[in-house]
Design a protein around this motif. Structure first.
Motif, PDB file in Angstrom:
ATOM      1  N   VAL A   1       0.840  -1.192   0.000  1.00 60.98           N
ATOM      2  CA  VAL A   1       0.000   0.000   0.000  1.00 60.98           C
ATOM      3  C   VAL A   1       0.877   1.245   0.000  1.00 60.98           C
ATOM      4  O   VAL A   1       2.016   1.237   0.497  1.00 60.98           O
ATOM      5  CB  VAL A   1      -0.964   0.039   1.207  1.00 60.98           C
ATOM      6  N   ARG A   2       0.340   2.339  -0.566  1.00 61.40           N
ATOM      7  CA  ARG A   2       0.974   3.656  -0.508  1.00 61.40           C
ATOM      8  C   ARG A   2       0.307   4.443   0.610  1.00 61.40           C
ATOM      9  O   ARG A   2      -0.923   4.541   0.672  1.00 61.40           O
ATOM     10  CB  ARG A   2       0.822   4.413  -1.834  1.00 61.40           C
ATOM     11  N   ILE A   3       1.133   5.006   1.481  1.00 62.05           N
ATOM     12  CA  ILE A   3       0.637   5.815   2.585  1.00 62.05           C
ATOM     13  C   ILE A   3       1.115   7.246   2.376  1.00 62.05           C
ATOM     14  O   ILE A   3       2.321   7.506   2.289  1.00 62.05           O
ATOM     15  CB  ILE A   3       1.128   5.283   3.942  1.00 62.05           C
ATOM     16  N   THR A   4       0.174   8.159   2.262  1.00 61.46           N
ATOM     17  CA  THR A   4       0.501   9.570   2.097  1.00 61.46           C
ATOM     18  C   THR A   4      -0.296  10.399   3.100  1.00 61.46           C
ATOM     19  O   THR A   4      -1.208   9.892   3.768  1.00 61.46           O
ATOM     20  CB  THR A   4       0.193  10.060   0.669  1.00 61.46           C
ATOM     21  N   TYR A   5       0.041  11.682   3.151  1.00 61.09           N
ATOM     22  CA  TYR A   5      -0.637  12.623   4.030  1.00 61.09           C
ATOM     23  C   TYR A   5      -0.896  13.912   3.253  1.00 61.09           C
ATOM     24  O   TYR A   5      -0.198  14.217   2.285  1.00 61.09           O
ATOM     25  CB  TYR A   5       0.211  12.907   5.279  1.00 61.09           C
TER      26      TYR A   5
ATOM     27  N   GLY B   1      -3.357  24.606   3.948  1.00 68.33           N
ATOM     28  CA  GLY B   1      -4.122  25.820   4.186  1.00 68.33           C
ATOM     29  C   GLY B   1      -3.705  26.509   5.471  1.00 68.33           C
ATOM     30  O   GLY B   1      -2.591  26.325   5.980  1.00 68.33           O
ATOM     31  N   LYS B   2      -4.603  27.286   6.049  1.00 67.73           N
ATOM     32  CA  LYS B   2      -4.302  28.057   7.257  1.00 67.73           C
ATOM     33  C   LYS B   2      -4.550  27.211   8.501  1.00 67.73           C
ATOM     34  O   LYS B   2      -5.629  26.641   8.673  1.00 67.73           O
ATOM     35  CB  LYS B   2      -5.165  29.311   7.304  1.00 67.73           C
ATOM     36  N   PRO B   3      -3.554  27.102   9.374  1.00 62.35           N
ATOM     37  CA  PRO B   3      -3.740  26.307  10.598  1.00 62.35           C
ATOM     38  C   PRO B   3      -4.885  26.848  11.446  1.00 62.35           C
ATOM     39  O   PRO B   3      -5.059  28.063  11.586  1.00 62.35           O
ATOM     40  CB  PRO B   3      -2.398  26.470  11.324  1.00 62.35           C
ATOM     41  N   GLY B   4      -5.675  25.921  11.994  1.00 62.72           N
ATOM     42  CA  GLY B   4      -6.757  26.342  12.868  1.00 62.72           C
ATOM     43  C   GLY B   4      -7.855  25.317  12.966  1.00 62.72           C
ATOM     44  O   GLY B   4      -7.976  24.413  12.120  1.00 62.72           O
ATOM     45  N   PRO B   5      -8.700  25.414  13.992  1.00 60.94           N
ATOM     46  CA  PRO B   5      -9.733  24.396  14.250  1.00 60.94           C
ATOM     47  C   PRO B   5     -10.882  24.412  13.251  1.00 60.94           C
ATOM     48  O   PRO B   5     -11.690  23.488  13.245  1.00 60.94           O
ATOM     49  CB  PRO B   5     -10.224  24.749  15.657  1.00 60.94           C
ATOM     50  N   THR B   6     -10.983  25.422  12.396  1.00 61.85           N
ATOM     51  CA  THR B   6     -12.072  25.474  11.409  1.00 61.85           C
ATOM     52  C   THR B   6     -11.631  24.972  10.040  1.00 61.85           C
ATOM     53  O   THR B   6     -12.445  24.910   9.115  1.00 61.85           O
ATOM     54  CB  THR B   6     -12.597  26.916  11.264  1.00 61.85           C
ATOM     55  N   ASN B   7     -10.367  24.611   9.906  1.00 63.97           N
ATOM     56  CA  ASN B   7      -9.830  24.128   8.634  1.00 63.97           C
ATOM     57  C   ASN B   7      -9.820  22.603   8.656  1.00 63.97           C
ATOM     58  O   ASN B   7      -9.016  21.980   9.354  1.00 63.97           O
ATOM     59  CB  ASN B   7      -8.418  24.675   8.411  1.00 63.97           C
TER      60      ASN B   7
ATOM     61  N   THR C   1      -8.911  20.400   6.404  1.00 64.96           N
ATOM     62  CA  THR C   1      -7.672  19.791   5.903  1.00 64.96           C
ATOM     63  C   THR C   1      -6.594  19.833   6.971  1.00 64.96           C
ATOM     64  O   THR C   1      -5.858  18.863   7.169  1.00 64.96           O
ATOM     65  CB  THR C   1      -7.189  20.518   4.643  1.00 64.96           C
ATOM     66  N   TRP C   2      -6.493  20.940   7.677  1.00 64.82           N
ATOM     67  CA  TRP C   2      -5.512  21.047   8.754  1.00 64.82           C
ATOM     68  C   TRP C   2      -5.796  20.014   9.846  1.00 64.82           C
ATOM     69  O   TRP C   2      -4.864  19.372  10.359  1.00 64.82           O
ATOM     70  CB  TRP C   2      -5.532  22.456   9.345  1.00 64.82           C
ATOM     71  N   LEU C   3      -7.029  19.796  10.181  1.00 67.92           N
ATOM     72  CA  LEU C   3      -7.376  18.823  11.208  1.00 67.92           C
ATOM     73  C   LEU C   3      -7.096  17.392  10.763  1.00 67.92           C
ATOM     74  O   LEU C   3      -6.854  16.509  11.594  1.00 67.92           O
ATOM     75  CB  LEU C   3      -8.856  18.974  11.595  1.00 67.92           C
ATOM     76  N   ARG C   4      -7.108  17.151   9.441  1.00 70.47           N
ATOM     77  CA  ARG C   4      -6.867  15.794   8.919  1.00 70.47           C
ATOM     78  C   ARG C   4      -5.411  15.565   8.516  1.00 70.47           C
ATOM     79  O   ARG C   4      -5.115  14.518   7.947  1.00 70.47           O
ATOM     80  CB  ARG C   4      -7.764  15.543   7.700  1.00 70.47           C
ATOM     81  N   ARG C   5      -4.535  16.507   8.827  1.00 72.98           N
ATOM     82  CA  ARG C   5      -3.170  16.431   8.298  1.00 72.98           C
ATOM     83  C   ARG C   5      -2.392  15.244   8.829  1.00 72.98           C
ATOM     84  O   ARG C   5      -1.396  14.833   8.223  1.00 72.98           O
ATOM     85  CB  ARG C   5      -2.425  17.732   8.621  1.00 72.98           C
TER      86      ARG C   5
END
Length: 357
Positions: free
Chosen positions: A255-259, A264-270, A272-276
């Motif tokens: 399997v390929r594992i990526t992140y 985007g902008k760091p913060g609790p409303t982003n 993508t940032w929360l899933r990084r």
């Protein structure tokens, strides 16, 4: 690990371990040491053993087991001490060291036996201090085998407070191992060595579950065919390749594992940032589990080729043996060792063959 946690784990595993005759510590050397040289010339050394083995007194029982660390810099400066939370009666073995230059982090991975079961533990030494955590096992009678860790780097883009793009290098320490617990399966833990994570922020994943598999074994295979999951980098892009067997679906996966890289902008409303820190897993290849590897072997290496096809490699007393998956079936061969065909030369030939296929 707290006393309450240790007692609960031991109680859960006692009936199984006694019935199965599990006694891992009996076959493990009580003293072990590893050393590592950083690019700036700093020499790191870690030693595990009893206080008597390490020559440590001062309030310790001779039978107390612990891990000692030391470093020597180029200017002659020496530092040493005991790694926190490692002084107890538990056997510590299979030490592995890694050093990440960008974050100046020394990482130690080890296996720790808790009477009738064992767990993986790791420590990160950075800015003159250690942080220690467990890679917690699943419920059941947990025993971790054949851990392997891999450092990799990934370029990520985020936004500063003004909305301008900022590029950073992200360091990832990936750990994979085989765990015998409620189910026997490969497990994976990503450890991010940047400023906003620490040793306690690690999530552990069941690799078969990430590809829709898992569960009890559906068939019987030689242990060497599945107990040695492995990791390697795909290239400069930062993707991780994991090779493992899923006994539930009776398949061998790469399997390929990526992140996420555009954060985007760091913060609790982003979102993508929360899933990084959540891995994105894609199946690169799958096929049957090989039955060509011997039941009893010391170690099995895996080389993943350009077509994401695995080759399992092991050594015998007089040969280097391998089995290669061509996309349909496994085929095996050996390279006999002679005065001119040394082990290192034979292994290099197998690795070269496996890499281009």
């Amino acid at each position: 690990m707290t006393l309450a946690r240790r007692i609960s784990l031991i109680a859960a595993a006692a009936a199984f371990a006694l019935a199965a005759g599990v006694a891992l510590a009996a076959d493990t050397s009580p003293y072990e040491e590893k050393s590592l040289l950083a690019s700036d010339g700093t020499l790191y050394l870690v030693r595990s053993g009893s206080a008597a083995d390490l020559g440590i007194s001062g309030g310790f029982s001779p039978s107390d087991r612990m891990i000692e660390w030391s470093l020597r810099k180029q200017d002659g400066t020496v530092q040493q001490g005991l790694i926190p939370d490692t002084v107890n009666g538990d056997l510590k073995h299979d030490l592995q060291l890694a050093y990440d230059e960008p974050t100046r982090s020394l990482v130690l991975l080890w296996n720790e036996d808790l009477t009738v079961l064992n767990v993986l533990r790791f420590g990160i030494f950075r800015d003159g201090a250690w942080s220690v955590a467990n890679l917690l096992p699943n419920l059941g009678f947990a025993h971790a085998y054949n851990p392997q860790m891999l450092l990799s780097h990934q370029i990520v883009t985020l936004q500063d407070d003004a909305g301008n793009p900022v590029t950073q290098t992200q360091t990832l320490l990936s750990v994979i191992w085989w765990e015998q617990a409620q189910y026997a399966q490969a497990r994976y833990a990503p450890i991010f060595l940047d400023g906003d994570t620490n040793a306690g922020d690690v999530q552990v994943y069941d690799l078969p579950a990430l590809v829709g598999g898992g569960g009890p074994a559906s068939a019987t295979h030689p242990a060497g065919s599945y107990m040695f999951p492995s990791l390697q980098t795909e290239g400069i892009g930062g993707a991780i390749l994991a090779s493992f067997a899923d006994l539930g679906s009776d398949k061998h996966y790469v399997v390929r594992i990526t992140y996420p890289t555009n954060l985007g902008k760091p913060g609790p409303t982003n979102a993508t940032w929360l899933r990084r820190r959540i891995p994105v897993v894609g199946v690169a290849s799958d096929g049957p589990i090989s039955d060509e590897v011997p039941v009893v072997i010391a170690s099995v290496r895996t080389v993943i080729g350009a077509s994401y096809r695995p080759t399992l490699v092991w050594n015998t007393d007089n040969a280097v043996a391998y089995t290669h998956f061509d996309g349909k079936a496994w085929s095996s061969a050996t390279i006999p060792l002679t005065d001119s065909m040394t082990y290192d030369r034979a292994l290099a030939l197998v690795q070269e063959m496996a890499t281009r296929n």
